[in-house]
Design an enzyme around this catalytic site. Structure first.
Site, mmCIF file in Angstrom:
data_model
loop_
_atom_site.group_PDB
_atom_site.id
_atom_site.type_symbol
_atom_site.label_atom_id
_atom_site.label_comp_id
_atom_site.label_asym_id
_atom_site.label_seq_id
_atom_site.Cartn_x
_atom_site.Cartn_y
_atom_site.Cartn_z
ATOM 1 N N ARG A 202 -10.751 -0.183 14.879
ATOM 2 C CA ARG A 202 -10.553 0.582 13.650
ATOM 3 C C ARG A 202 -11.453 -0.010 12.573
ATOM 4 O O ARG A 202 -12.586 0.430 12.422
ATOM 5 C CB ARG A 202 -9.064 0.522 13.268
ATOM 6 C CG ARG A 202 -8.613 1.549 12.265
ATOM 7 C CD ARG A 202 -7.108 1.511 12.052
ATOM 8 N NE ARG A 202 -6.625 0.237 11.547
ATOM 9 C CZ ARG A 202 -5.376 0.017 11.153
ATOM 10 N NH1 ARG A 202 -4.482 0.989 11.226
ATOM 11 N NH2 ARG A 202 -5.009 -1.158 10.694
ATOM 12 N N TYR B 260 15.299 30.339 8.402
ATOM 13 C CA TYR B 260 14.109 31.118 8.756
ATOM 14 C C TYR B 260 13.963 31.249 10.265
ATOM 15 O O TYR B 260 14.189 30.287 11.016
ATOM 16 C CB TYR B 260 12.849 30.457 8.185
ATOM 17 C CG TYR B 260 12.699 30.607 6.693
ATOM 18 C CD1 TYR B 260 12.516 31.853 6.119
ATOM 19 C CD2 TYR B 260 12.721 29.496 5.859
ATOM 20 C CE1 TYR B 260 12.367 32.001 4.744
ATOM 21 C CE2 TYR B 260 12.577 29.625 4.488
ATOM 22 C CZ TYR B 260 12.393 30.881 3.938
ATOM 23 O OH TYR B 260 12.253 31.017 2.576
ATOM 24 N N LYS C 157 0.839 -1.196 0.000
ATOM 25 C CA LYS C 157 0.000 0.000 0.000
ATOM 26 C C LYS C 157 0.877 1.251 0.000
ATOM 27 O O LYS C 157 2.080 1.182 0.268
ATOM 28 C CB LYS C 157 -0.916 -0.005 1.223
ATOM 29 C CG LYS C 157 -0.177 0.008 2.558
ATOM 30 C CD LYS C 157 -1.133 -0.110 3.720
ATOM 31 C CE LYS C 157 -0.378 -0.120 5.056
ATOM 32 N NZ LYS C 157 -1.298 -0.201 6.212
ATOM 33 N N MET D 73 11.756 24.604 2.585
ATOM 34 C CA MET D 73 10.998 23.785 1.649
ATOM 35 C C MET D 73 11.913 22.966 0.751
ATOM 36 O O MET D 73 11.646 21.787 0.474
ATOM 37 C CB MET D 73 10.080 24.659 0.790
ATOM 38 C CG MET D 73 9.204 23.858 -0.161
ATOM 39 S SD MET D 73 8.135 24.881 -1.204
ATOM 40 C CE MET D 73 7.025 25.567 0.016
#
Length: 385
Positions: A150, A271, A52, A319
């Protein structure tokens, strides 16, 4: 089984590392070896490949075809889209869809030979009606909840299924399954509790194959393995419990050094100016950021391996870029254009996860598409198409 044409065709395409800023190398031999190891410890159980989420981010087709070459015939995916893609790669595979039967999508399952993991009476009723309309028994797994809360039949629904066989008339039950919640914690009491809950369910369907263990569950011992182990994270080299991992690492992530600079005391980096040079420092900027799946949270404790030494991160992950402190690395050991190891033999997948405050599953599945993917194994070097 020989390597498929997929590999031979792609190998001819060549691979030029000079064009890559970041390279994700997937060791297909390691994945195959991990598959064989799971078979060896399963007490005779077969092993299915859980592929998956694009094989945990590593590439559905090359991973699935590698597993098929190693002898794997049964696979698990999340939904019909993944199942259809896998059917293209492996026309003869047995494919289970763990999210069950999507309402109104039965034609897709039938048309592509996908087997839903039925986990509610509503799903059973819909699949039974489809089978009746088709005039033939349709295969499916029955998924029982023994402790995850679940997906899967709860205790009341399980009792009805075992007491009323007519509920599954027309359904070819090819697998009875449940899922461990704490398999990566061998001493957790819920493991034994879930096993005790699953055994009478398995007995009620004694003529059907049973599946209970994932990679970590297989390491709990043969009692947990039953007929089929559903392996995902272990195949890809992840640790599925405390202590040394029995699985071979299958992933290496490397990124290019773009720039090196010396900075005086008091200079900040990144940053928010969260990092400040406490003395003369040498910094390197690397070509990977959070858009590539490298966690922003690693700014506090992350490290890379470059020039034969470890270098800590300096400032926030951007990023597209991250900065590391090379001050502890001998001058000249690293130059512009070199590659730094983000994940690999020196900075393991599980170390990155621990330092990021998450798990290796998330690290793998968040790796972005910008890295050049390189598949190695079987004496081949296979670039991504």
């Amino acid at each position: 089984m020989s390597l498929p044409e997929f590999f031979r065709d792609e190998a001819a395409a060549g691979f030029d590392p000079a064009s890559a800023s970041t390279i994700l190398t997937v060791d297909l031999d390691a994945i195959a070896a991990n598959y064989r190891h799971l078979r060896s410890i399963g007490g005779g159980a077969d092993v299915a490949g859980v592929v998956k989420a694009d094989a945990y981010g590593l590439g559905l087709a090359p991973v699935a075809e590698t597993l098929a070459c190693a002898g794997c015939t049964t696979f698990f995916v999340t939904d019909t889209d993944e199942g259809i893609a896998l059917r293209v790669a492996l026309p003869g595979a047995t494919i289970y869809v763990t999210n069950g039967l999507t309402p109104g999508a039965a034609a897709l399952y039938r048309g592509h030979g996908l087997r839903p993991c039925l986990g509610s009476l509503a799903e059973v009723e819909e699949w039974r009606k489809v089978a009746s309309h088709a005039g033939m028994a349709l295969p499916a797994a029955l998924h029982f909840d023994t402790g995850m809360s679940r997906l899967g039949f709860d205790e009341v629904e399980a009792a009805r299924l075992t007491a009323e066989p007519a509920l599954i008339a027309g359904i070819d039950v090819t697998l009875v399954m449940s899922h461990l919640a704490c398999s990566d914690e061998p001493e957790h009491p819920l493991n034994a509790i879930q096993l005790a809950r699953f055994k009478p369910i398995r007995d009620a369907f004694a003529s059907r194959p049973a599946s209970f263990a994932n990679s970590g569950g297989a390491l709990l011992g043969p009692d947990y393995c039953f007929d089929l182990i559903r392996s995902g994270y272990g195949l890809y080299g992840g640790t599925s419990g405390p202590g040394p991992s029995p699985f071979r690492p299958a992933v290496r992530l490397e990124t290019r050094v773009l720039q090196i600079r010396d900075v005086p005391p008091g200079i900040t980096a990144g940053y928010g100016a969260t990092w400040e040079a406490r003395g003369p420092r040498r910094l390197a900027t690397l070509a990977t950021g959070y858009a590539d799946g490298y966690f922003r949270s690693l700014a506090a404790s992350g490290r890379v391996y470059v020039g034969g030494h470890y270098a800590p991160l300096a400032g926030r992950v951007s990023m597209d870029l991250l900065t590391v402190d090379l001050t502890g690395v001998p001058e000249g050991a690293v130059k512009r254009g070199d590659f730094a190891e983000l994940i690999g033999p020196h900075v393991t997948l599980d170390e990155v996860a621990d330092r990021a405050g998450t798990i290796g599953y998330e690290v793998l599945t968040r790796l972005g598409d910008r890295a050049k993917r390189l598949y190695t194994g079987g004496h081949l070097t296979v670039p991504e198409s």
